[in-house]
Design an enzyme around this catalytic site. Structure first.
Site, short mmCIF file in Angstrom:
data_model
loop_
_atom_site.label_atom_id
_atom_site.label_comp_id
_atom_site.label_asym_id
_atom_site.label_seq_id
_atom_site.Cartn_x
_atom_site.Cartn_y
_atom_site.Cartn_z
N SER A 1 -31.54 13.65 6.37
CA SER A 1 -31.88 12.26 6.68
C SER A 1 -31.84 11.44 5.40
CB SER A 1 -33.27 12.17 7.31
OG SER A 1 -33.34 12.91 8.50
N GLN B 1 -31.33 5.56 12.35
CA GLN B 1 -31.31 6.49 11.22
C GLN B 1 -29.87 6.72 10.77
OE1 GLN B 1 -31.71 10.98 11.49
NE2 GLN B 1 -33.75 10.50 10.73
N ASP C 1 -37.80 12.06 14.42
CA ASP C 1 -36.79 12.70 13.56
C ASP C 1 -36.18 13.93 14.23
OD1 ASP C 1 -35.33 12.69 11.15
OD2 ASP C 1 -36.63 14.19 10.27
#
Length: 294
Positions: free
Chosen positions: A233, A283, A209
């Protein structure tokens, strides 16, 4: 804790990812040590994955996960993880995990596990980039240009974190001109990380991440610390292709094929230094720009 204390940083990450079983199918992840504000999404994903791993035999390593962020987490509070054992087949097992804080879900995650088998093999080639020994960390880069960087960014860089990152090319706020939406960063855990493969996979989930969402903003010279930007996110997917060690250098190669409608889509590949592709990431995130001139 100091940035250079690698033993403490490796232990810090172990303690964060090492969820506690509170009863069958329920696990507790600690709050971020000395944390404040919103939880780091990678930490919640890593703890959720470790909770799922604790319900599956070691002969079936995790090969993929898919998570949706529903609410921001509170870094100062622990997280309760409820695991549903959806299936235990002959070759695969699947688990669902709900992360809960203050009685409300903050993350839904599904993970799949597969016993190792032989089969056909191909992979993408690793990008031709300098090796990590030939690069500086962002902290080292910032040391030579502190008077040109925002204080909030310098404070963020000075915060101890368990992952060392050495970028191949400068990104905002080091530079602000438009770039192609791709970047390469060498990453590794600070200090020896033990021999548990599950912990290494959870650590990669945690690390994946870092920096990924910012890839879609390279064309615009924006960073998550800019006051006119809101980053979050939305979902996160990770596929594990092969074994690796997080305390050895991995190249995180990222690109963004699309952004629009206040969302940005980003992809990543992780290679060992000898060129093995060991994981892939995708993502989508919120990248909302506010007009501060009005």
């Amino acid at each position: 804790m100091t940035q250079g204390d690698e033993t403490d940083m490796a232990g810090w990450l172990h303690s964060v990812l090492g969820v506690e079983r509170v009863e069958d199918n329920y696990f507790l992840g600690i709050a971020t040590p000395e944390g404040q504000g919103r939880s780091f999404g990678g930490q919640v994903i890593g703890q959720a994955l470790m909770s799922a791993i604790r319900t599956v035999g070691e002969d079936r390593p995790v090969h993929s996960l898919h998570g949706y962020f529903m609410r921001p987490g509170d870094a100062t509070q622990p997280v309760l993880y409820q695991v549903e054992r959806d299936r235990d087949g002959r070759s695969f097992a699947t688990r669902r995990v709900v992360a809960v804080q203050a009685g409300k879900p903050i993350l839904n995650l599904a993970a799949s596990f597969h016993g190792k088998e032989s089969g056909f093999h191909h992979q993408d080639k690793m990008p031709d980039v300098p090796m990590p020994e030939d690069l500086e960390s962002e902290q080292q880069i910032a040391a030579g240009m502190r008077d040109q960087l925002p204080e909030v960014f310098l404070n963020w860089l000075d915060t101890p974190r368990p992952i060392e990152m050495r970028p191949v090319q400068l990104r905002p706020p080091f530079v602000r001109e438009a770039q192609e939406p791709n970047q390469n960063i060498w990453i590794r855990a600070r200090g020896a990380f033990g021999d548990d493969p599950a912990m290494h996979r959870a650590a990669l989930a945690y690390t994946s991440d870092f920096g990924l969402l910012s890839t879609c903003m390279l064309m615009y010279g924006k960073t998550f610390l800019d006051r006119d930007m809101q980053f979050a996110s939305l979902d996160h997917a990770l596929w594990f292709h092969d074994d690796f060690r997080m305390d050895e250098w991995l190249l995180y190669s990222m690109d963004s094929p699309w952004a629009g409608g206040a969302r940005g889509f980003n992809r990543g590949q992780l290679f060992t230094r000898d060129g093995r592709l060991v994981a892939s990431v995708a993502q989508e995130g919120l990248v909302r720009h506010y007009d501060t001139k009005g």
